[in-house]
Write an enzyme that holds these catalytic residues in place. Structure first.
Site, mmCIF file in Angstrom:
data_model
loop_
_atom_site.group_PDB
_atom_site.id
_atom_site.type_symbol
_atom_site.label_atom_id
_atom_site.label_comp_id
_atom_site.label_asym_id
_atom_site.label_seq_id
_atom_site.Cartn_x
_atom_site.Cartn_y
_atom_site.Cartn_z
ATOM 1 N N ASP A 280 21.354 -47.594 101.804
ATOM 2 C CA ASP A 280 22.722 -47.991 102.157
ATOM 3 C C ASP A 280 23.660 -46.785 102.094
ATOM 4 O OD1 ASP A 280 23.427 -50.595 102.918
ATOM 5 O OD2 ASP A 280 23.194 -51.380 100.881
ATOM 6 N N LYS B 3 18.167 -58.426 108.575
ATOM 7 C CA LYS B 3 17.641 -57.119 108.163
ATOM 8 C C LYS B 3 16.118 -57.192 108.002
ATOM 9 C CE LYS B 3 21.981 -55.768 106.035
ATOM 10 N NZ LYS B 3 22.829 -55.613 104.845
ATOM 11 N N GLN C 91 22.389 -56.673 98.547
ATOM 12 C CA GLN C 91 23.423 -57.183 99.444
ATOM 13 C C GLN C 91 24.730 -57.419 98.679
ATOM 14 O OE1 GLN C 91 23.103 -57.344 102.705
ATOM 15 N NE2 GLN C 91 25.039 -58.342 103.157
HETATM 16 N N1 GUN Z 1 27.427 -56.527 102.770
HETATM 17 C C1 GUN Z 1 27.989 -56.412 103.998
HETATM 18 N N2 GUN Z 1 27.511 -55.305 104.627
HETATM 19 C C2 GUN Z 1 26.640 -54.714 103.765
HETATM 20 C C3 GUN Z 1 25.827 -53.550 103.854
HETATM 21 O O1 GUN Z 1 25.815 -52.798 104.842
HETATM 22 N N3 GUN Z 1 25.055 -53.283 102.772
HETATM 23 C C4 GUN Z 1 25.066 -54.071 101.662
HETATM 24 N N4 GUN Z 1 24.275 -53.728 100.649
HETATM 25 N N5 GUN Z 1 25.809 -55.171 101.554
HETATM 26 C C5 GUN Z 1 26.595 -55.485 102.608
#
Ligand code: GUN
Length: 284
Positions: free
Chosen positions: A120, A53, A97
C-alpha cells in the site's frame, strides 16, 4: 475543445497483462507472488473493495489470501497476525483494509507491516523513501494517476501541476510523484481561499477531494490534463467524481471519466507492487 478521454480500463488491461506475464515467469522459477488482504469488521464498501482486490490477483496469476476478522478483534491480535505474515515466505504483500474499527490505531498497524511487504506504501518508511527519491512502494492511487498522465504522452517537465487534496494516501504522495517528474507543484486544500486562482493555471489538475462538482469548467485551463480521483454519488445515486465532467470535458485536453478512470488503476498498481515485492524477494 473536446477532451480526449484517458481510459483507465484499457490502460489497466495493458498493465495487468504485463503483470500476468511477469508473474508467470516468476512461477516458472517456483515463486508465486502472494498478497494477504486483512479485513476487520463488516463495512460493506470495504468488503466489496477487498473482494475486487482478491479477484484481480487470482485473474493475473497472483496468489491471494483474504483474512476476514470480526470487528471485535483486538489490536494485539491483529498485530500478531501481521507478525506471522511478515515472516510467511508465501506472502510478498500485506494490505490491511482501512478504515479499521475505532479501538485499533491504524498508524500502529501500518507501521507493523514489514517495509518490503508494504504494498500500500502507507508506512512512514515508504513515505520517507518516496520523499527522498529512493526506490520503494508508491501508494497505489497516486501511482496509478501517474501512469494515466504518462499515457497521454505529455512530458511533465516544467509543467504546472495542481493537486487538490492533501491526504496521506493521495494528495501528498501525488504531489511528491509529480515533483519527482519535474513538474512545478501546487497543493490546494480546504483552507485555500481562492481555489480557482490556482486551478486555472494548471497544465495538469488532480482532484482528490471527495466532493462532487468541486472542479467546474471555469476553473480549468484550455487543454489541461484533468485527473479525477473522486468517487461520489449524484442526486440520482449514480457514481461521479470531483470534477463536473459534462462541462469540463469541453475545456480540458485530456480527462479521466468516473467510473473507468482512476478506480481500476488503484487495484492495477496494487498488483504491480505485489509482483515487484515478489521479484525483489526472489532476487535477494
Ligand atoms: N481503503 C480505501 N482505499 C484503501 C487502500 O488503497 N488501501 C487500504 N489498505 N485501505 C483502503
Amino acid at each position: 475543445m473536446t477532451a480526449q478521454i484517458i481510459d483507465g480500463v484499457a490502460l489497466s488491461r495493458q498493465i495487468r497483462a504485463q503483470v500476468a506475464e511477469r508473474a508467470a515467469k516468476l512461477a516458472a522459477r517456483g515463486v508465486q507472488p502472494g498478497l494477504a488482504v486483512l479485513l476487520v469488521g463488516e463495512d460493506p464498501a470495504s468488503a466489496v473493495y477487498v473482494r475486487n482486490k482478491v479477484k484481480a490477483c487470482e485473474e493475473h496469476g497472483l496468489h491471494s489470501v483474504l483474512e476476514r476478522h470480526e470487528s471485535t478483534l483486538s489490536e494485539a491480535a491483529l498485530l500478531d497476525r501481521i507478525a506471522a505474515l511478515n515472516t510467511d515466505p508465501a506472502i510478498h504483500g500485506i494490505l490491511v483494509q482501512m478504515p479499521l474499527p475505532r479501538h485499533i490505531d491504524p498508524h500502529r498497524i501500518i507501521e507493523a507491516i514489514a517495509t518490503q511487504k508494504d504494498v500500500d506504501g502507507f508506512s512512514t518508511l515508504s513515505a520517507g523513501e518516496l520523499m527522498s527519491g529512493l526506490p520503494g512502494f508508491r501508494p497505489c492511487t497516486p501511482y496509478g494517476c501517474m501512469k494515466l498522465i504518462e499515457s497521454t504522452g505529455i512530458d511533465l517537465r516544467g509543467k504546472h501541476a495542481v493537486v487538490i487534496g492533501r491526504s496521506n494516501t493521495v494528495g501528498k504522495p501525488m504531489a511528491l510523484l509529480l515533483l519527482q517528474a519535474n513538474a512545478t507543484v501546487t497543493v490546494c486544500h480546504s483552507a485555500t481561499p481562492d481555489l480557482a486562482l490556482h486551478t486555472r493555471q494548471a497544465d495538469v489538475l488532480v482532484a482528490a477531494v471527495g466532493r462532487r462538482n468541486t472542479v467546474t469548467a471555469g476553473m480549468v485551463k484550455d487543454g489541461a490534463v484533468v485527473i479525477d480521483v473522486g468517487i461520489n454519488r449524484n442526486d440520482e445515486g449514480k457514481l461521479c467524481g470531483d470534477v463536473d465532467y459534462s462541462t469540463v470535458r469541453d475545456v480540458a485536453g485530456w480527462i479521466t471519466p468516473v467510473p473507468g478512470g482512476v478506480g481500476p488503476m488503484t487495484i492495477t498498481m496494487l498488483l504491480v507492487n505485489t509482483l515487484e515485492a515478489a521479484e525483489r524477494a526472489a532476487t535477494s
